[in-house]
Design a protein around this motif. Structure first.
Motif, PDB file in Angstrom:
ATOM      1  N   LEU A  14     -13.395 -13.467   2.560  1.00 37.91           N
ATOM      2  CA  LEU A  14     -12.613 -12.423   1.899  1.00 37.91           C
ATOM      3  C   LEU A  14     -13.118 -11.013   2.180  1.00 37.91           C
ATOM      4  N   SER A  15     -14.325 -10.886   2.712  1.00 36.11           N
ATOM      5  CA  SER A  15     -14.872  -9.559   3.003  1.00 36.11           C
ATOM      6  C   SER A  15     -14.566  -9.095   4.426  1.00 36.11           C
ATOM      7  N   ILE A  16     -13.957  -9.952   5.233  1.00 39.66           N
ATOM      8  CA  ILE A  16     -13.695  -9.626   6.639  1.00 39.66           C
ATOM      9  C   ILE A  16     -12.436  -8.761   6.755  1.00 39.66           C
ATOM     10  N   GLN A  17     -12.536  -7.650   7.465  1.00 42.76           N
ATOM     11  CA  GLN A  17     -11.383  -6.784   7.676  1.00 42.76           C
ATOM     12  C   GLN A  17     -10.600  -7.254   8.907  1.00 42.76           C
ATOM     13  N   PRO A  18      -9.361  -7.716   8.721  1.00 38.10           N
ATOM     14  CA  PRO A  18      -8.558  -8.124   9.880  1.00 38.10           C
ATOM     15  C   PRO A  18      -8.249  -6.922  10.783  1.00 38.10           C
ATOM     16  N   VAL A  19      -8.219  -7.153  12.079  1.00 36.41           N
ATOM     17  CA  VAL A  19      -7.890  -6.080  13.021  1.00 36.41           C
ATOM     18  C   VAL A  19      -6.601  -6.370  13.774  1.00 36.41           C
ATOM     19  N   LYS A  20      -6.131  -7.623  13.735  1.00 36.45           N
ATOM     20  CA  LYS A  20      -4.835  -7.951  14.320  1.00 36.45           C
ATOM     21  C   LYS A  20      -4.233  -9.124  13.565  1.00 36.45           C
ATOM     22  N   LEU A  21      -2.920  -9.242  13.664  1.00 37.41           N
ATOM     23  CA  LEU A  21      -2.189 -10.187  12.823  1.00 37.41           C
ATOM     24  C   LEU A  21      -2.604 -11.634  13.059  1.00 37.41           C
ATOM     25  N   LEU A  25       0.849  -1.187   0.000  1.00 37.96           N
ATOM     26  CA  LEU A  25       0.000   0.000   0.000  1.00 37.96           C
ATOM     27  C   LEU A  25       0.887   1.241   0.000  1.00 37.96           C
ATOM     28  N   LEU A  26       1.018   1.853  -1.165  1.00 39.48           N
ATOM     29  CA  LEU A  26       1.927   2.998  -1.315  1.00 39.48           C
ATOM     30  C   LEU A  26       1.526   4.173  -0.430  1.00 39.48           C
ATOM     31  N   GLU A  27       0.225   4.289  -0.151  1.00 27.46           N
ATOM     32  CA  GLU A  27      -0.248   5.423   0.641  1.00 27.46           C
ATOM     33  C   GLU A  27       0.209   5.343   2.089  1.00 27.46           C
ATOM     34  N   LEU A  28       0.802   4.216   2.485  1.00 30.65           N
ATOM     35  CA  LEU A  28       1.279   4.071   3.867  1.00 30.65           C
ATOM     36  C   LEU A  28       2.775   4.317   4.001  1.00 30.65           C
ATOM     37  N   ASP A  29       3.441   4.617   2.902  1.00 32.83           N
ATOM     38  CA  ASP A  29       4.906   4.708   2.920  1.00 32.83           C
ATOM     39  C   ASP A  29       5.437   5.773   3.868  1.00 32.83           C
ATOM     40  N   HIS A  30       4.636   6.783   4.197  1.00 34.37           N
ATOM     41  CA  HIS A  30       5.106   7.877   5.056  1.00 34.37           C
ATOM     42  C   HIS A  30       5.065   7.511   6.539  1.00 34.37           C
ATOM     43  N   LEU A  31       4.441   6.401   6.875  1.00 34.01           N
ATOM     44  CA  LEU A  31       4.280   6.001   8.269  1.00 34.01           C
ATOM     45  C   LEU A  31       5.550   5.355   8.820  1.00 34.01           C
ATOM     46  N   PRO A  32       5.689   5.307  10.157  1.00 37.03           N
ATOM     47  CA  PRO A  32       6.816   4.577  10.753  1.00 37.03           C
ATOM     48  C   PRO A  32       6.808   3.116  10.332  1.00 37.03           C
ATOM     49  N   VAL A  33       7.973   2.496  10.341  1.00 38.01           N
ATOM     50  CA  VAL A  33       8.122   1.144   9.811  1.00 38.01           C
ATOM     51  C   VAL A  33       7.175   0.153  10.474  1.00 38.01           C
ATOM     52  N   GLU A  34       7.118   0.138  11.793  1.00 37.57           N
ATOM     53  CA  GLU A  34       6.276  -0.838  12.482  1.00 37.57           C
ATOM     54  C   GLU A  34       4.809  -0.668  12.119  1.00 37.57           C
ATOM     55  N   GLU A  35       4.367   0.566  12.016  1.00 35.98           N
ATOM     56  CA  GLU A  35       2.964   0.829  11.724  1.00 35.98           C
ATOM     57  C   GLU A  35       2.612   0.443  10.295  1.00 35.98           C
ATOM     58  N   LYS A  36       3.456   0.826   9.338  1.00 34.79           N
ATOM     59  CA  LYS A  36       3.124   0.494   7.952  1.00 34.79           C
ATOM     60  C   LYS A  36       3.283  -1.000   7.682  1.00 34.79           C
ATOM     61  N   ALA A  37       4.180  -1.668   8.416  1.00 35.52           N
ATOM     62  CA  ALA A  37       4.317  -3.118   8.265  1.00 35.52           C
ATOM     63  C   ALA A  37       3.042  -3.820   8.708  1.00 35.52           C
ATOM     64  N   GLU A  38       2.478  -3.391   9.832  1.00 31.71           N
ATOM     65  CA  GLU A  38       1.266  -4.031  10.334  1.00 31.71           C
ATOM     66  C   GLU A  38       0.066  -3.739   9.449  1.00 31.71           C
ATOM     67  N   LEU A  39      -0.102  -2.482   9.036  1.00 31.96           N
ATOM     68  CA  LEU A  39      -1.265  -2.123   8.222  1.00 31.96           C
ATOM     69  C   LEU A  39      -1.212  -2.782   6.849  1.00 31.96           C
ATOM     70  N   ASN A  40      -0.032  -2.917   6.285  1.00 30.52           N
ATOM     71  CA  ASN A  40       0.106  -3.620   5.004  1.00 30.52           C
ATOM     72  C   ASN A  40      -0.289  -5.086   5.133  1.00 30.52           C
ATOM     73  N   SER A  41      -0.052  -5.671   6.313  1.00 32.26           N
ATOM     74  CA  SER A  41      -0.338  -7.088   6.526  1.00 32.26           C
ATOM     75  C   SER A  41      -1.805  -7.346   6.833  1.00 32.26           C
ATOM     76  N   LEU A  42      -2.546  -6.299   7.202  1.00 30.73           N
ATOM     77  CA  LEU A  42      -3.943  -6.463   7.602  1.00 30.73           C
ATOM     78  C   LEU A  42      -4.910  -6.082   6.485  1.00 30.73           C
ATOM     79  N   GLN A  43      -4.565  -6.405   5.275  1.00 29.16           N
ATOM     80  CA  GLN A  43      -5.459  -6.144   4.149  1.00 29.16           C
ATOM     81  C   GLN A  43      -6.531  -7.231   4.063  1.00 29.16           C
ATOM     82  N   ARG A  44      -7.705  -6.851   3.564  1.00 29.86           N
ATOM     83  CA  ARG A  44      -8.765  -7.833   3.357  1.00 29.86           C
ATOM     84  C   ARG A  44      -8.360  -8.838   2.281  1.00 29.86           C
ATOM     85  N   GLY A  45      -8.935 -10.019   2.375  1.00 34.75           N
ATOM     86  CA  GLY A  45      -8.583 -11.077   1.433  1.00 34.75           C
ATOM     87  C   GLY A  45      -8.957 -10.776   0.001  1.00 34.75           C
TER      88      GLY A  45
END
Length: 433
Positions: free
Chosen positions: A393-400, A231-251
């Motif tokens: 696939l429609s479920i939004q993950p909230v934690k890893l 997710l390119l729109e997250l590139d400005h975030l701190p590493v830990e935050e953008k790593a987690e948000l990139n991993s929590l994408q819907r299926g």
């Protein structure tokens, strides 16, 4: 007259080091060197026909581990013919469009994926799975599946890892680093995602070795993976935050997913967004070869896969469904049979081929790196996924390490199961898993 036949013994595994490749001698029974062996037969026989095409293709790829930054041109120059990947794969299907009937995973990806980066990623991922296949088959490593490693964090949602899990995780992480195409990897074996490369175009979620507790009984195990775009729109975030948000994408944002089954055969089953296909490891060449093209799960099967020893912990709806189908009183008049291996990849693989439904009604399986990748694969094969109430696939993950019930299989079977209403098990029976 006695004849001599030359066979090529291919390397089963190798390890990469900064200074190059170290081969382990077969004298310690841990690695098999590449060698030419003269086999003398006592009776006259005709030499077998050698297929030079696959031997040409793997000559170098098996002798050198993938390195960082490798691209299509590098791979073609280091073991494949100079033609482009697409020209290699055109016409080469399971029926042998060019006469040799030989289509590898990378050939297939090159002809069906428009993104070179994804092909490179698959090349490195299959390399990792070949190493894991060798690892789980080793008589020296089977005992590792019995041991447990204390989790690094208290109250973790993860299962207690085992040494074999950790080694498999390191193998996958190393291959993804070498690919140069992955920004972040989220794994069952890590409490948090691992950031790999700032400009990596992909995010990989993975269960490196599902079912490792069954290794000592030689029950099939597997690797599960899913691939997302970064997710390119997250590139400005701190590493830990953008790593987690990139991993929590819907299926439903997956671009590829699959599993590798380690059993009597090693099978790489994958979807690249247009159908589901399975490739079987040819140990004579070290290549995953297309064996099941465009898999279509039957719209209805006759098998259910669940641990029905927990029948009395189930909700009323699930008990009624199982009672109904096994008596042949459901929408399908045939009586259903139970088949349960307690290995998610193995149970799903059978369901994918024969139809029916594979399930775990408890909040046990992980959404991010088990539920989503397998649901995407099943739906690409014409099947259906559900948590008992809604599509996976429609479920939004909230934690890893988020857990959920999981029902996968034939469209009509899963729909009929959902119609019984209360099928999610909320009672924890209190047994250790």
């Amino acid at each position: 007259m006695e004849r001599f036949v030359i066979f090529l013994s291919v390397i089963r595994d190798f390890e990469a080091y900064p200074d190059g490749i170290e081969f382990r001698s077969c004298s310690n029974c841990r690695r098999t060197m590449q060698s030419l062996t003269l086999t003398q037969y006592p009776t006259p026989i005709s030499p077998p026909r050698l297929n030079l095409y696959p031997l040409r293709q793997i000559a170098v790829s098996l002798l050198s581990t993938p390195t960082a930054g490798i691209n299509r041109r590098d791979m073609a120059a280091s073991g494949r013919e100079s033609a482009s990947f697409k020209s290699l794969a055109v016409g080469r299907t399971i029926t042998g469009g060019d006469g040799d009937g030989y289509c590898t995973l990378i050939d297939f990806a090159g002809a069906n994926v428009g993104d070179d980066d994804l092909v490179v990623l698959l090349y490195h991922l299959q390399h990792a799975c070949k190493r894991i296949a060798s690892l789980v088959a080793s008589p020296f490593n089977s005992s590792l599946g019995k041991l447990s490693v204390k989790s690094s964090s208290s109250g973790s949602d993860r299962d207690a890892p085992k040494p074999l899990d950790i080694v498999s995780n390191d193998i996958v992480l190393s291959s993804l680093r070498n690919s140069g195409k992955v920004a972040v990897m989220a794994s069952e074996e890590d409490d948090s995602p691992t950031w790999i490369k700032d400009d990596g175009p992909y995010v990989v979620v993975v269960d490196p070795l599902d079912g490792s507790r069954n290794i000592d009984a030689s029950i099939p195990t597997g690797t599960i993976f899913g691939v997302y775009n970064r997710l390119l729109e997250l590139d400005h975030l701190p590493v830990e935050e953008k790593a987690e948000l990139n991993s929590l994408q819907r299926g439903n944002r997956l671009v590829a997913s699959g599993y590798v089954l380690y059993s009597s055969a090693t099978i790489f089953c994958v979807t690249l967004g247009s159908g589901t296909h399975a490739f079987t490891l040819d140990h004579s060449t070290g290549e995953f070869v297309l064996t099941h093209q465009n898999i279509k799960i039957p719209t209805r099967g006759q098998i259910y896969s669940v641990n029905d020893a927990r029948y009395f912990d189930w909700p009323e709806g699930l008990r009624k469904y199982i009672d109904t189908v096994r008596q042949g009183k459901g929408q399908n008049p045939k009586k259903y049979s139970a088949r349960y291996i307690c290995s998610l990849v193995a149970d799903l693989h059978r369901t994918l081929l024969y139809g029916g439904v594979a399930m775990n009604p408890r909040d046990h399986l992980r959404l991010v790196y088990e539920g989503n990748p397998l649901a995407y694969l099943v739906e690409q094969a014409g099947g259906k996924s559900s948590d008992g109430k809604r599509g996976i696939l429609s479920i939004q993950p909230v934690k890893l390490h988020q857990r959920l019930p999981l029902f996968l299989g034939s469209v009509e079977d899963v729909a009929e199961l959902e119609s019984f209403g209360d099928v999610q098990q909320t009672v924890n029976p209190g047994y250790e898993v």
